[in-house]
Design an enzyme around this catalytic site. Structure first.
Site, PDB file in Angstrom:
ATOM      1  N   THR A 321      -6.576   0.766   1.580  1.00  0.00           N
ATOM      2  CA  THR A 321      -5.846   1.329   0.444  1.00  0.00           C
ATOM      3  C   THR A 321      -6.090   0.435  -0.758  1.00  0.00           C
ATOM      4  O   THR A 321      -6.383  -0.755  -0.622  1.00  0.00           O
ATOM      5  CB  THR A 321      -4.338   1.444   0.720  1.00  0.00           C
ATOM      6  OG1 THR A 321      -3.834   0.177   1.130  1.00  0.00           O
ATOM      7  CG2 THR A 321      -4.052   2.471   1.804  1.00  0.00           C
ATOM      8  N   GLU A 322      -5.969   1.007  -1.950  1.00  0.00           N
ATOM      9  CA  GLU A 322      -6.422   0.325  -3.152  1.00  0.00           C
ATOM     10  C   GLU A 322      -5.728  -0.983  -3.502  1.00  0.00           C
ATOM     11  O   GLU A 322      -6.334  -1.831  -4.169  1.00  0.00           O
ATOM     12  CB  GLU A 322      -6.390   1.266  -4.363  1.00  0.00           C
ATOM     13  CG  GLU A 322      -5.043   1.780  -4.769  1.00  0.00           C
ATOM     14  CD  GLU A 322      -4.694   3.119  -4.163  1.00  0.00           C
ATOM     15  OE1 GLU A 322      -3.935   3.865  -4.778  1.00  0.00           O
ATOM     16  OE2 GLU A 322      -5.178   3.418  -3.039  1.00  0.00           O
TER      17      GLU A 322
END
Length: 644
Positions: A321-322
Site C-alpha cells: 500500500t502506498e
C-alpha cells in the site's frame, strides 16, 4: 527535558498566517493531540488564523478527528492536500469557496517534502498528465477563488512534464512513539513511518518549528540510534499525548501485529462473506501476478488482500500500500494503511519512488465513475470531494491496472443462488456514464501506451481498447440487455464475451492457487509449424527439481521428433524461478536440445534481475540473446529469419 512542553504551549508556537504540514495516513500517525490543541486555542482566542495547510495522505475518520479538527471558518485560509475524503469539514470549506484549495497527487506531495528539504525549486514529474491536475485542465484547483499556478506544464527534451512549485513550510506537526530527554524520536509502536523525516527536514531548512507528539519519555542518549527516525537536531518541541489522542489507528488502540512486533498466525483474519465486495475481489484475484508486486487501493480493492489470504497466495506475491507497507496482508476500513506480517515498512516517499518508476506489476484501485474513453473519476463527483490521494501516481505507472467497483451505487442488492447472480434491487446511481465529471485516470493516454487496463464489477468485466471499453466477461445469470447496457451511459464494444468463472459465485475456496501456480506443459510449450517456431511460456513457472527439467525435455523431444530442419525458439522467462541447485542441470538440458534441434533462440523477461540470472545460467551460450520485451525478441528473430 527543556524540549518537552504541553499541548497548549505547542499550539502557541503556531502563528497566524503560518504554513503548516501534518503527518498521518487515515488514522495512523496523525498528531491528534496537537491538532486538538490548535483547534481549542482558535476557539478560545481566535488565533492562529489564516493558516495554510499542506498534507499528503488523508488524515481523518470522516467525522471529527484528524484534520477535521481544523475545519472552522477563519482558522484555515489555504489548503493543498492529496486526499480529502476523510476530512469532510475541511472539504466543505473548499467546496463552498471559503478557503483556497488544491488537490495534488499524494505521491507528488510526498516528494515535494523531500525537494523542499533539499532546497529545490519544485518537483518535476510526469505524474498528473492528462488528469484534472494538468494545468491544461484544472491545475488541481478545487474552486474558483484558487487562482495561483501551483503546477505548470514544462517540456523537457521534447516530452511533457509537470512542475510542482516548492514553498517554505513554517510548522511541522508530527508523531512518534518515544522521545529521549534530548528530543530524539523513535516510532516502534507506529504502524507506519510515513514522511516524518522529510517533513521535519523541510520545515527545519525553511527556518520553521518541528513539533512532535509521542507516548513516552526515555533517558537521554538511551535510544538505539538505528531506531531513531527524527534526530533531536530536527526537533524543536515534544508533547506527551493522552492515549485517546494517540491511537495506533482510528479503529485499533494498539496491535502488536500492526507495529510488526509480532507475526499473526496464518488465517488470523476472518474470511469475507460472499457478497458483491467478495465477488469483485475474487475476480480481481484471478489476475494477481505470481511473484509480482501489487498495490491495493482503499475501499473495494481492500478485499483482494482477504481473498489472497483465503486462497493461500500471500506467500507467492508481494502486496503493498502506498504509505510504505511491503508484503503481508493489508488491513481494511479505518485500519487501512496498516498490515500484518509485513516484509518491510519504508518511508512513503520511497514507496512512491518505486511506484512512479514502474515497479508495480499490477494495481487494483477503486472507481466512482467511468466513461466511454475509459477515463476514471474517483476524486470529485457531485457534492462529494474525495481527492485523488495516491490514485494518480499508482494508476499512471503500474504495468497493469484493474479498477474495481460495483456497476451501480446507492441501494444495490444482489442475490447469489446456485452459482448465479441476480440483481434484486438496482443501485440508484450509474457509474458507467458518457463523460466523467473529473478525470483522475486518463484512459486515452493509457490506451495509446498499450497498457493493460480492466474494469471489474460484480456482474461483468470490461477491457480498455484503443476504441473504448469492450465487454469481455459476464457473470452467470446476468443478461447484458437487461442488467448491463441499461445501466450505462454509452454502448460498449462487445461480440462474444466469456462467462466469469463460476467458482467466484460459490461458497468455499476457489483453489485459485492451483490455477496461478501451475500450467500444463501442453499449454506452455507449443509448436507453430507454419512459422517453424517453438514458443516456450515459462512465465511464473517454478523449476525446482531434476524431475521438472525432465518433463520439459520430454515435451520438447515430443514436439521436435522427426523434424528435418532446425526450429527457431522464443522463450518467455517473465517471473520464472529456477532453483539454484538445478541451474546447471537446466543449462545442460537447454544446451543439449539446442545442439540437437534449435536454430535461433531468443529469450525475454521484463525483470532486469531475471535477465541477469539467465545470463549467468546460459553463460556458455555464445549466441545468447535475452530481451526485455516480447516484441524485441520477435523482431530479432524475424530479422534473422529474413536475413536483414
Amino acid at each position: 527535558m527543556k524540549k518537552i512542553i504541553t499541548a497548549a504551549e505547542a499550539a502557541a508556537l503556531v502563528r497566524s498566517g503560518d504554513t503548516i504540514t501534518t503527518s498521518g495516513f487515515v488514522g495512523i500517525g496523525v498528531p491528534d493531540e496537537l491538532l486538538k490543541a490548535i483547534a481549542d486555542r482558535f476557539q478560545d482566542t481566535g488565533d492562529p488564523r489564516d493558516l495554510t495547510l499542506f498534507f499528503a495522505a488523508g488524515q481523518g475518520d470522516g467525522k471529527t478527528r484528524g484534520l477535521n479538527r481544523l475545519g472552522a471558518d477563519g482558522l484555515l485560509k489555504r489548503v493543498i492536500g492529496g486526499h480529502w475524503g476523510l476530512i469532510p469539514k475541511v472539504a466543505e470549506l473548499a467546496l463552498s469557496g471559503r478557503i483556497e484549495a488544491w488537490n495534488l497527487p499524494q505521491g507528488v506531495i510526498s516528494h515535494m517534502y523531500r525537494d523542499i528539504a533539499a532546497g529545490k525549486p519544485g518537483t518535476l514529474t510526469r505524474v498528473g498528465l492528462g488528469t484534472f491536475v494538468d494545468p491544461r485542465r484544472d491545475g488541481g484547483r478545487i474552486n474558483d477563488i484558487s487562482t495561483d499556478e501551483i503546477v505548470r506544464l514544462m517540456p523537457v527534451d521534447g516530452e511533457d512534464y509537470l512542475f510542482y512549485r516548492s514553498f517554505p513550510i513554517d510548522v511541522a506537526l508530527l508523531r512518534g512513539t518515544t522521545t529521549d530527554e534530548d528530543g530524539n524520536i523513535t516510532m516502534e509502536r507506529e504502524a507506519l513511518i510515513l514522511d516524518n523525516l522529510s517533513q521535519a527536514m523541510a520545515v527545519h531548512n525553511s527556518g520553521g518549528v518541528v513539533i512532535v507528539q509521542v507516548e513516552r519519555v526515555a533517558a537521554a542518549r538511551s535510544l538505539d540510534p538505528r531506531r531513531v527516525i527524527l534526530p533531536s537536531a530536527l526537533v524543536d518541541a515534544v508533547v506527551i499525548a493522552s492515549p485517546e489522542n494517540h491511537m495506533q489507528t482510528y479503529a485499533t488502540a494498539y496491535s502488536s501485529t500492526f507495529s510488526a512486533a509480532l507475526k499473526a498466525p496464518e488465517g488470523a483474519l476472518p474470511p469475507m462473506a460472499l457478497d458483491t465486495r467478495k465477488i469483485i475481489a475474487r475476480r480481481v484475484s484471478f489476475d494477481l501476478p505470481v511473484n509480482g508486486v501489487v498495490n491495493l487501493g482503499i475501499g473495494m480493492p481492500e478485499g483482494v488482500a482477504c481473498v489472497a489470504g483465503e486462497e493461500g497466495l500471500l506467500n507467492h506475491l508481494t502486496l503493498t500500500t502506498e504509505p510504505g507497507v511491503i508484503g503481508g496482508q493489508p488491513a481494511s476500513g479505518l485500519d487501512f494503511g496498516a498490515a500484518v506480517n509485513t516484509s518491510a515498512i519504508v518511508a512513503q516517499n520511497h514507496q512512491f519512488d518505486f511506484y512512479d518508476g514502474g515497479g508495480l506489476d499490477m494495481a487494483c484501485l477503486g472507481m466512482a465513475e467511468v466513461d466511454r474513453e475509459g477515463n476514471v473519476n474517483v476524486s470529485r463527483f457531485g457534492p462529494k470531494l474525495a481527492g485523488a490521494g495516491g490514485f494518480i501516481n499508482i494508476s499512471q505507472n503500474a504495468r497493469e491496472v484493474v479498477f474495481a467497483g460495483t456497476m451501480t451505487a446507492g441501494g444495490l442488492e444482489v442475490a447469489i443462488t446456485d452459482g448465479e447472480l441476480k440483481i434484486v434491487t438496482e443501485g440508484r446511481a450509474r457509474k458507467f456514464i458518457g463523460d466523467v465529471e473529473q478525470v483522475t485516470f486518463a484512459g486515452r493516454l493509457a490506451a495509446e501506451s498499450g497498457r493493460s487496463v480492466q474494469y471489474v464489477t460484480e456482474r461483468c468485466v470490461f477491457n480498455l481498447t484503443s476504441d473504448g471499453l469492450e465487454l469481455t466477461e459476464i457473470a452467470p445469470g446476468i443478461d447484458p440487455e437487461r442488467d448491463i447496457f441499461p445501466q450505462m451511459g454509452f454502448r460498449p464494444i462487445w461480440s462474444t464475451p466469456l462467462q466469469m468463472d463460476p467458482r467466484i459465485f460459490r461458497e468455499g475456496p476457489m483453489n485459485l492457487k492451483n490455477d496461478l501456480l501451475h500450467l500444463d506443459l501442453v499449454d506452455r510449450l507449443q509448436r507453430d509449424d507454419a512459422r517453424n517456431l517453438l514458443y516456450f511460456n515459462f512465465e511464473k513457472m517454478r523449476i525446482r527439481t531434476p524431475h521438472d527439467i525432465k518433463q520439459i525435455q520430454d515435451r520438447v523431444e515430443q514436439l521436435c521428433a522427426g523434424q528435418t530442419r532446425r526450429v527457431d525458439v522464443i522463450a518467455n522467462y517473465d517471473g520464472t524461478y529456477i532453483a539454484e541447485e538445478v541451474e546447471d542441470d537446466w543449462s545442460d538440458m537447454v544446451a543439449g536440445l539446442t545442439d540437437k534441434y534449435y536454430g535461433t533462440v531468443t529469450r525475454y523477461s521484463s525483470s532486469a534481475f531475471s535477465r541477469m540470472k539467465l545470463g549467468k545460467t546460459f553463460e556458455r551460450d555464445r549466441a545468447l540473446h535475452i530481451f526485455e520485451r516480447a516484441e524485441d525478441a520477435r523482431a530479432f528473430l524475424s530479422s534473422r529469419q529474413t536475413g536483414s
